[in-house]
Design an enzyme around this catalytic site. Structure first.
Site, PDB file in Angstrom:
ATOM      1  N   ARG A  15       0.955  -1.361   0.074  1.00 27.61           N
ATOM      2  CA  ARG A  15       0.137  -0.136  -0.153  1.00 27.61           C
ATOM      3  C   ARG A  15       1.010   1.143  -0.169  1.00 27.61           C
ATOM      4  O   ARG A  15       2.209   0.989  -0.028  1.00 27.61           O
ATOM      5  CB  ARG A  15      -1.122   0.092   1.245  1.00 27.61           C
ATOM      6  CG  ARG A  15      -0.677  -0.654   2.458  1.00 27.61           C
ATOM      7  CD  ARG A  15       0.197   0.057   3.418  1.00 27.61           C
ATOM      8  NE  ARG A  15      -0.025   1.398   3.537  1.00 27.61           N
ATOM      9  CZ  ARG A  15       1.028   2.191   3.512  1.00 27.61           C
ATOM     10  NH1 ARG A  15       2.346   1.865   3.721  1.00 27.61           N
ATOM     11  NH2 ARG A  15       0.747   3.632   3.592  1.00 27.61           N
ATOM     12  N   GLY A  16       0.332   2.357  -0.332  1.00 34.25           N
ATOM     13  CA  GLY A  16       0.995   3.586  -0.465  1.00 34.25           C
ATOM     14  C   GLY A  16       0.972   3.640  -1.878  1.00 34.25           C
ATOM     15  O   GLY A  16       1.428   2.800  -2.516  1.00 34.25           O
ATOM     16  N   ALA A  17       0.861   5.173  -2.246  1.00 36.20           N
ATOM     17  CA  ALA A  17       0.635   5.232  -3.594  1.00 36.20           C
ATOM     18  C   ALA A  17       1.792   4.875  -4.602  1.00 36.20           C
ATOM     19  O   ALA A  17       1.578   4.097  -5.473  1.00 36.20           O
ATOM     20  CB  ALA A  17       0.230   6.989  -3.963  1.00 36.20           C
ATOM     21  N   ARG A  51      -7.568  -0.646  -6.859  1.00 39.93           N
ATOM     22  CA  ARG A  51      -7.791   0.621  -5.802  1.00 39.93           C
ATOM     23  C   ARG A  51      -7.996   1.902  -6.771  1.00 39.93           C
ATOM     24  O   ARG A  51      -7.420   1.993  -7.633  1.00 39.93           O
ATOM     25  CB  ARG A  51      -6.881   0.807  -4.999  1.00 39.93           C
ATOM     26  CG  ARG A  51      -6.773  -0.565  -3.710  1.00 39.93           C
ATOM     27  CD  ARG A  51      -5.793  -0.084  -2.661  1.00 39.93           C
ATOM     28  NE  ARG A  51      -6.403   0.965  -1.778  1.00 39.93           N
ATOM     29  CZ  ARG A  51      -5.708   1.428  -0.704  1.00 39.93           C
ATOM     30  NH1 ARG A  51      -4.307   1.207  -0.650  1.00 39.93           N
ATOM     31  NH2 ARG A  51      -6.304   2.233   0.178  1.00 39.93           N
ATOM     32  N   GLN A  84      -2.096   2.495  10.030  1.00 39.12           N
ATOM     33  CA  GLN A  84      -1.048   2.355   9.218  1.00 39.12           C
ATOM     34  C   GLN A  84       0.222   3.386   9.903  1.00 39.12           C
ATOM     35  O   GLN A  84       1.161   2.948   9.901  1.00 39.12           O
ATOM     36  CB  GLN A  84      -1.015   3.087   7.948  1.00 39.12           C
ATOM     37  CG  GLN A  84      -1.746   2.393   6.767  1.00 39.12           C
ATOM     38  CD  GLN A  84      -3.378   2.482   6.695  1.00 39.12           C
ATOM     39  OE1 GLN A  84      -3.873   3.008   7.785  1.00 39.12           O
ATOM     40  NE2 GLN A  84      -4.023   2.254   5.733  1.00 39.12           N
ATOM     41  N   ASP A 125      -1.853  10.754  -2.223  1.00 38.57           N
ATOM     42  CA  ASP A 125      -2.267   9.373  -3.145  1.00 38.57           C
ATOM     43  C   ASP A 125      -2.807  10.080  -4.423  1.00 38.57           C
ATOM     44  O   ASP A 125      -2.498   9.609  -5.561  1.00 38.57           O
ATOM     45  CB  ASP A 125      -3.651   8.899  -2.804  1.00 38.57           C
ATOM     46  CG  ASP A 125      -3.096   7.791  -1.586  1.00 38.57           C
ATOM     47  OD1 ASP A 125      -2.889   8.320  -0.382  1.00 38.57           O
ATOM     48  OD2 ASP A 125      -2.731   6.645  -1.892  1.00 38.57           O
ATOM     49  N   ASN A 145      -5.296  12.401   0.333  1.00 40.12           N
ATOM     50  CA  ASN A 145      -4.235  11.560   1.083  1.00 40.12           C
ATOM     51  C   ASN A 145      -5.206  10.891   2.216  1.00 40.12           C
ATOM     52  O   ASN A 145      -6.726  10.994   2.269  1.00 40.12           O
ATOM     53  CB  ASN A 145      -3.347  12.349   1.803  1.00 40.12           C
ATOM     54  CG  ASN A 145      -2.196  11.429   2.401  1.00 40.12           C
ATOM     55  OD1 ASN A 145      -1.538  10.621   1.936  1.00 40.12           O
ATOM     56  ND2 ASN A 145      -1.740  11.676   3.694  1.00 40.12           N
ATOM     57  N   LYS A 146      -4.747   9.920   2.978  1.00 37.67           N
ATOM     58  CA  LYS A 146      -5.255   8.971   3.916  1.00 37.67           C
ATOM     59  C   LYS A 146      -6.331   9.867   4.840  1.00 37.67           C
ATOM     60  O   LYS A 146      -6.210  11.120   5.130  1.00 37.67           O
ATOM     61  CB  LYS A 146      -4.464   8.558   4.651  1.00 37.67           C
ATOM     62  CG  LYS A 146      -4.833   7.461   6.185  1.00 37.67           C
ATOM     63  CD  LYS A 146      -5.855   6.450   5.459  1.00 37.67           C
ATOM     64  CE  LYS A 146      -5.272   5.608   4.528  1.00 37.67           C
ATOM     65  NZ  LYS A 146      -6.460   4.719   3.913  1.00 37.67           N
TER      66      LYS A 146
HETATM   67  O1  MRU Z   1      -4.508   3.430   2.290  1.00 38.04           O
HETATM   68  P1  MRU Z   1      -3.165   3.316   2.079  1.00 38.04           P
HETATM   69  O2  MRU Z   1      -2.381   2.660   3.362  1.00 38.04           O
HETATM   70  O3  MRU Z   1      -2.688   2.851   0.771  1.00 38.04           O
HETATM   71  O4  MRU Z   1      -3.049   4.831   2.112  1.00 38.04           O
HETATM   72  C1  MRU Z   1      -1.647   5.595   1.991  1.00 38.04           C
HETATM   73  C2  MRU Z   1      -1.442   6.987   2.139  1.00 38.04           C
HETATM   74  O5  MRU Z   1      -2.499   7.584   2.389  1.00 38.04           O
HETATM   75  C3  MRU Z   1      -0.181   7.477   2.025  1.00 38.04           C
HETATM   76  O6  MRU Z   1      -0.137   8.687   2.654  1.00 38.04           O
HETATM   77  C4  MRU Z   1       0.073   7.932   0.639  1.00 38.04           C
HETATM   78  O7  MRU Z   1      -0.269   7.044  -0.360  1.00 38.04           O
HETATM   79  C5  MRU Z   1       1.248   8.566   0.499  1.00 38.04           C
HETATM   80  S1  MRU Z   1       2.534   7.187   0.483  1.00 38.04           S
HETATM   81  C6  MRU Z   1       4.062   7.729   0.278  1.00 38.04           C
END
Ligand code: MRU
Length: 350
Positions: free
Chosen positions: A50-52, A93, A200, A241, A251-252
């Site tokens: 996970r994470g963009a 996603r 996270q 994201d 973002n999250k």
């Molecule tokens: O749902 P997730 O854990 O994939 O969400 C991730 C985030 O919101 C991160 O902050 C974002 O992807 C940046 S990662 C460098």
């Protein structure tokens, strides 16, 4: 201490995608090998990866996993399989634009090779996936260098979710900024929002900081206002994201609240993200698709029922922070400030 690679390609053609199963952290460190495109899709959907930026890299390798049994097929059959795999992975996603950016890059490579054999195309696609991973690593390092100067010399920095090495192929986006500032001698204390509902921040950001020996304190999301009022943090840095052309940032979920609080307390709120996270086709954050995840993540988080049966739950995984609340966006090219359409456009000019 360098942390293990979040994901990597093992072997050649055929090969497997090996990644850290992030759903098992921090209790267990387990790497899994993904050998089918369905496994890659599931790993992205279930947040094993996970994470963009990491999602983008995983999707790129997922394409290779999905086509490598078709290298001896006739070209029309191979082409049909490739299109199927690209479309399928795009449904894993919806919010992180890096996923679509990576899939588009591979689609473009294949389209530029109309007369090659499936084996030759697959080779070029693997090269492209590896280039995306290598480029991401470089961008993380550059963001760290550009962002470190914005961090205070000492004191607390708040972050939300995990935008570290686990979320990228390199050192992270927001955490790369903190890691680079610490490497440059700044005495920082990280405050990690736990990041409900999937934690996270508590599970992953705390794990990464701890691995690197950086002081980290986990707080519940609802404690950010108090931290700021008591001046325990003097900057906020988060990842992204998807960023729209006017600088609005998805973002999250919970990031928006932190940005509002930072503004109210006169604390700078920074976003760190590579150029692959910008979506200039979207005029503003209103157009960013926001993923809604299963109610069970809230009603039965980590196995325990915490909401009465049959009660309604809303579980958007992301929110949008308006550009006006952001002091600067740190990219691999430098810092966008002020954050508005003009400066975003200028900054991203080819
Ligand atoms: O749902 P997730 O854990 O994939 O969400 C991730 C985030 O919101 C991160 O902050 C974002 O992807 C940046 S990662 C460098």
């Amino acid at each position: 201490m360098a942390q293990p690679a979040t994901l990597r390609w093992i072997g050649d053609l055929p090969g497997v995608l090996r990644l850290i199963d992030q759903t098992r952290l921090p209790g267990e460190f387990v790497e899994i090998d993904l050998q089918t495109v369905e496994q890659v899709w599931e790993a992205i959907r279930a947040l094993r990866v996970r994470g963009a930026p990491a999602i983008g890299c995983a999707a790129a390798y997922g394409v290779i996993v999905g086509i490598q049994d078709f290298l001896k097929a006739a070209r029309p059959e191979f082409d049909a399989r490739l299109q199927h795999v690209l479309q399928y992975l795009a449904t894993s996603r919806p919010t992180a634009v890096n996923l679509f950016w990576a899939l588009d890059s591979l689609r473009d490579v294949a389209a530029s090779l109309p007369t090659e054999t499936p084996a030759a195309i697959a080779r070029r696609l693997l090269d492209e996936a590896q280039a995306i991973e290598a480029e991401d690593r470089k961008m993380c390092t550059a963001m760290g260098q550009h962002g470190a100067a914005l961090m205070p010399d000492r004191g607390g920095v708040l972050t939300h979710c995990n935008a570290g090495g686990l979320a990228t192929a390199g050192d992270g986006t927001a955490l790369s900024v903190i890691f680079a500032a610490v490497a440059a001698g700044k005495k920082l204390q990280v405050f990690a929002d736990e990041t409900r509902p999937l934690l996270q921040g508590a599970r992953l950001t705390a794990w990464e900081c701890h691995q690197r020996g950086i002081p980290v304190t986990v707080v519940c999301d609802s404690m950010a206002a108090l931290l700021m009022r008591d001046r325990k943090v003097s900057a906020v840095v988060v990842g992204a994201d998807r960023i729209a052309a006017n600088g609005d940032v998805a973002n999250k979920v919970g990031t928006y609240s932190v940005a509002v609080l930072a503004k109210a307390h006169g604390i700078p709120f920074y976003v760190a993200a590579p150029s692959s996270t910008f979506d200039l086709t979207l005029d503003s954050g209103a157009g960013i698709p926001i993923e809604e995840r299963s109610a069970a993540e809230i009603t039965h988080g980590f196995g325990k029922q915490t909401v009465p049966d049959s009660v309604k739950v809303w579980n958007p995984a992301f929110d949008v922070t308006p550009a006006a609340l952001i002091a600067g966006i740190i990219t691999e090219r430098g810092v966008i400030a002020p954050v508005d359409r003009e400066h975003v456009t200028q900054h991203l000019k080819p």
